[in-house]
Design an enzyme around this catalytic site. Structure first.
Site, mmCIF file in Angstrom:
data_model
loop_
_atom_site.group_PDB
_atom_site.id
_atom_site.type_symbol
_atom_site.label_atom_id
_atom_site.label_comp_id
_atom_site.label_asym_id
_atom_site.label_seq_id
_atom_site.Cartn_x
_atom_site.Cartn_y
_atom_site.Cartn_z
ATOM 1 C CB THR A 152 -0.872 0.043 1.271
ATOM 2 O OG1 THR A 152 -0.013 0.305 2.392
ATOM 3 C CG2 THR A 152 -1.616 -1.261 1.498
ATOM 4 C CG ASP A 153 -0.309 4.931 -1.733
ATOM 5 O OD1 ASP A 153 0.309 4.233 -2.578
ATOM 6 O OD2 ASP A 153 -1.300 5.628 -1.992
ATOM 7 C CB CYS A 154 0.895 3.821 4.730
ATOM 8 S SG CYS A 154 -0.468 2.640 4.780
ATOM 9 C CB CYS A 155 2.297 -1.022 4.583
ATOM 10 S SG CYS A 155 1.669 -0.300 6.091
#
Ligand code: SF4
Ligand code: SF4
Lengths: 501, 134
Positions: free
Chosen positions: A130-133
């Protein structure tokens, strides 16, 4: 019932060093000699213990964050998958999950034991990113000291008592009750009997949410009723929690139940305060008052036939009578370890290292254990078998069989006597092989040791027999040995075809 | 004393009544535990009960008849450090070699073991090892 003493009074005695603790075995003798009234006056706490395979066990683990972070979607520990459908780096490793490379030789139970032993565990995880992970894969090794939380949380432990098992079939079967020899060749049972924690307080007067217990060598807690808690049938269970980091591998052992799967032997003990006379009464009951049913695990149904009622005292003796023969008995849980746990809790309390906790709420006494709602009934052999079966006699000729197979287009010919009783089976393959060998009669080529099915057996059970014995059809016989039909792998494939549609 | 012996028959010895002859000439008790005999090979596991001298003599009696007799040092082992005393093996052991004591410990009597190996996979923690010589 009148309360004889409170938890606070007992804990004060523990602090003062004059608490009186007996194990469940000891208290039975005490009450036999001196009576219940004396027990309530003189004894404060009775300790219990059990050590057996408890499949409904597992541990929550938190691995901490990687850099760059990963939102773990699937997680494996030593190649055993853990459930990761929660936040990014939490996972639950269940005792019965099998290793993807080693199968039943290694599973979640073994991972838990290895963690407690401080061994290095290989951690592998995959993710969609994901964008954060953004990280999509991770491989590393961890020990229990490297991770944040490691919490044993077992949804169903310490069954109050359990059924005993035997096997009517003429073959060995491998079950969660262990290896069961053919023709009632042995009996297995589980549970600590006189030391069984929940059976010492069968009215659930002292065990509830927040009861402090011995779990895997550490102090843990009861947090809820266990799944399938069924106190009305003397089959109560508890859900328990404890800090895996404090536990001792002596009391948590990964195991393999041969040809069934992996599990975890869990050591668990509960101190029972003698708060009133009724508790003192039940806590002191002898093993000959604890009854259970001996079931036939040869019948692969939910409701297995009861062979007879037995007491734990009989089971403990190592031999019981089934029919009119004496059969050896195996316990599956260790009475010696159960005793050790009860003794250990006793020592802890006497030394002031363990205090009783008053439950916030007692466990329910009226829950029932419902069967699964199945929208479609499981099909039975009678629903799919070919009937009536085409049969032949042992004196009939091989060429007669060859003609039958050709004309009627089938492959399994049960051989029966004049009364219709099964003697053997001949397949179209047997006939093809025999042609030209000079053999004449079907009796010369029939297979005499025939694997059979019964009409009211689930199709799934028949399918398992076909697979295990590597055959393509089974004669269906009734209790009297009369042939009612034939079920073949083809019949079963057709059924599966229908199910898929 | 009680020991286990592995007998290997040479092809020529296979069709002779060697065992019967040897039994007649010794005072040791002989118990056949396992036998694999066919056209090309013959192996037999026997339990022998007798004095050390008698056992030595027995080995010579066999050797003199073309049968290689060997005493087995290691037959079966119960790892007591790993065993949980659960008892799962007890009802499977056909001879009572695995048994439970008064304090509910599970113990192994090596002498009674016929090396059938039923207990090996049935033990949940693989605490039993059988050293099969064939
Ligand atoms: S191999 Fe195991 S089950 Fe067989 S006799 Fe020896 S101890 Fe008993
Ligand atoms: S089954 Fe294994 S662990 Fe259990 S008593 Fe027998 S040897 Fe010990």
């Amino acid at each position: 019932m009148e309360t004889a003493k409170t938890y606070e009074e007992i804990n004060q005695k523990i602090r003062d060093g004059d608490v009186v603790v007996l194990t469940a075995e000891e208290v039975a003798g005490f009450v036999r000699e001196k009576g219940v009234e004396k027990a309530v006056k003189e004894v404060d706490v009775v300790t219990t213990g059990t050590f057996g395979a408890m499949c409904s066990s597992g541990a929550w683990l938190n691995f901490g964050h990687a850099d760059p972070p990963i939102k773990m979607q699937r997680v494996w520990l030593n190649d055993v998958e853990a459930y990761a459908g929660v936040a990014a780096v939490d996972a639950y490793i269940g005792a019965t999950q099998l290793s993807e490379s080693e199968g039943m030789e290694y599973g979640g139970g073994h991972v838990i034991e290895d963690l407690v032993r401080g061994k290095e565990i290989e951690l592998r995880a995959t993710a969609y990113g994901t964008d954060c992970c953004p990280s999509r894969e991770i491989r590393t090794t961890i020990t229990i000291d490297d991770i944040n939380q490691a919490v044993l949380l077992n949804p169903r432990n310490a069954y109050q008592r359990y059924m005993a098992a035997t096997n009517s079939r003429d073959e060995t079967i491998y079950t969660y009750m262990g290896t069961l020899l053919p023709n009632y060749g042995n009996v297995t049972f589980s549970g600590a009997g006189i030391l069984s924690p929940l059976h010492r307080d069968p009215n659930y007067e002292t065990i509830g949410v927040g009861t402090r217990i011995f779990l895997g060598g550490a102090q843990g807690y009861v947090i809820w009723e266990g799944t399938q808690h069924n106190p009305g049938k003397a089959m109560g269970t508890i859900m328990v929690i404890g800090n895996l980091k404090e536990m001792d591998p002596r009391y948590l052992r990964g195991c393999t139940i041969h040809k069934y799967g992996t599990s975890l032997y869990v050591g668990l003990g509960i101190p029972i305060p003698l708060i009133n006379e009724r508790v003192a009464q039940t806590v002191a009951r002898d093993e000959d008052q604890i009854k259970t049913n001996l079931l036939d695990y040869g019948v692969p149904r939910r409701d297995r036939p009861v062979i007879r009622e037995v007491t734990y005292a009989e089971l403990r003796s190592g031999k019981i009578e089934v029919g009119n023969k004496e059969v050896p008995v195996s316990p599956l849980s260790s009475f010696k370890m159960a005793r050790e746990i009860a003794e250990k809790v006793k020592k802890w309390i006497e030394r002031g290292e363990f205090f009783l906790s008053s439950p916030m709420e007692l466990l329910p006494r009226d829950t029932i254990f419902k069967p699964m709602r199945q929208v479609a009934e499981a099909p039975l052999v009678r629903d799919v078998m070919t009937e009536p079966a085409i049969t032949a006699g042992p004196e009939d000729t091989i060429s007669h069989a060859a003609r039958l197979f050709a004309e009627r287009e089938f492959n399994h010919l049960p051989i029966v006597d004049e009364g219709g009783k099964l003697l053997g089976i001949v397949t179209s393959w047997d006939v093809a092989v025999a042609l030209g060998t000079g053999k004449k009669k079907l009796s010369e080529i029939m297979t005499r040791r025939v694997i059979t099915a019964s009409e009211d057996e689930p199709v799934d059970a028949a399918a398992r027999k076909l697979e295990q014995h590597n055959v393509s059809g089974l004669p269906v016989v009734n209790a009297g040995g009369l042939v009612r039909g034939v079920i073949t792998s083809e019949d079963i494939s057709k059924l599966i075809g229908r199910r898929v549609k | 004393m009680s020991v286990k012996m592995l007998l290997k028959y040479s092809a020529e010895a296979l069709d002779k009544p060697i065992l019967a002859e040897v039994i007649r000439q010794t005072s040791a008790g002989i118990n056949i535990l396992h036998a694999e005999l066919n056209a090309t090979k013959g192996e037999m596991l026997i339990g022998v009960e007798g004095s050390p001298e008698e056992i030595e003599r027995l080995i010579d009696l066999f050797k003199g008849r073309g049968v290689d007799a060997r005493r087995l040092e290691r037959t079966v082992e119960l790892d007591e450090g790993s065993c949980m005393d659960c008892g799962a093996c007890l009802s499977l052991c056909p001879t009572g070699a695995l048994h439970i004591t008064e304090d509910y410990s599970v113990k192994l009597n090596e002498n009674k073991c016929i090396m059938c190996e039923v207990c090996v996979p049935a033990c949940p923690v693989k605490a039993i090892k059988v050293f099969k010589p064939f």
